[in-house]
Scaffold this motif. Structure first.
Motif, short mmCIF file in Angstrom:
data_model
loop_
_atom_site.label_atom_id
_atom_site.label_comp_id
_atom_site.label_asym_id
_atom_site.label_seq_id
_atom_site.Cartn_x
_atom_site.Cartn_y
_atom_site.Cartn_z
N SER A 82 0.84 -1.18 0.00
CA SER A 82 0.00 0.00 0.00
C SER A 82 0.88 1.23 0.00
CB SER A 82 -0.90 0.00 1.23
OG SER A 82 -1.62 1.20 1.28
N HIS A 83 0.43 2.26 -0.68
CA HIS A 83 1.19 3.50 -0.72
C HIS A 83 1.06 4.28 0.57
CE1 HIS A 83 2.26 3.11 -4.91
NE2 HIS A 83 1.02 2.76 -5.18
N SER A 84 0.03 4.00 1.34
CA SER A 84 -0.20 4.76 2.56
C SER A 84 0.57 4.19 3.75
CB SER A 84 -1.69 4.81 2.89
OG SER A 84 -2.15 3.51 3.16
N GLN A 85 1.11 3.01 3.62
CA GLN A 85 1.85 2.43 4.74
C GLN A 85 3.27 2.99 4.77
OE1 GLN A 85 1.62 -1.76 4.23
NE2 GLN A 85 -0.45 -1.89 5.05
N ARG B 164 4.66 10.90 5.55
CA ARG B 164 5.06 12.19 5.01
C ARG B 164 3.89 12.81 4.26
NH1 ARG B 164 9.59 11.87 0.77
NH2 ARG B 164 7.81 11.81 -0.60
N HIS B 165 3.60 14.06 4.55
CA HIS B 165 2.49 14.74 3.90
C HIS B 165 2.92 15.25 2.54
CE1 HIS B 165 -0.05 14.49 7.41
NE2 HIS B 165 0.99 14.85 8.14
N ARG B 166 1.97 15.42 1.67
CA ARG B 166 2.26 15.84 0.30
C ARG B 166 2.70 17.30 0.24
NH1 ARG B 166 -1.47 14.24 -4.79
NH2 ARG B 166 -0.06 14.96 -6.37
#
Length: 61
Positions: free
Chosen positions: A47-50, A54-56
């Motif tokens: 998963s990209h969220s794991q 870091r915030h965009r």
């Protein structure tokens, strides 16, 4: 007699509708079970969220 015939037709229609809804639920349940069993055999997707959180965008002042 006419009211009884209308009642019989409505009752038959409701039975047909209930049968169709039951078949749809069974098909959906079967597809979900198939996806679950296929998911166990497939490799785990990353998963990209794991990982890092870091915030965009940087935070505003």
């Amino acid at each position: 007699m006419f009211a009884y015939e209308i009642h019989q037709m409505r009752s038959a229609e409701l039975r047909r509708q209930a049968d169709q809804e039951r078949l749809a639920r069974e098909a959906l349940r079967g597809r979900r079970a198939g996806r679950r069993s296929a998911g166990r055999e497939a490799p785990v997707a990353e998963s990209h969220s794991q990982g890092s959180r870091r915030h965009r965008f940087t935070r505003a002042a």
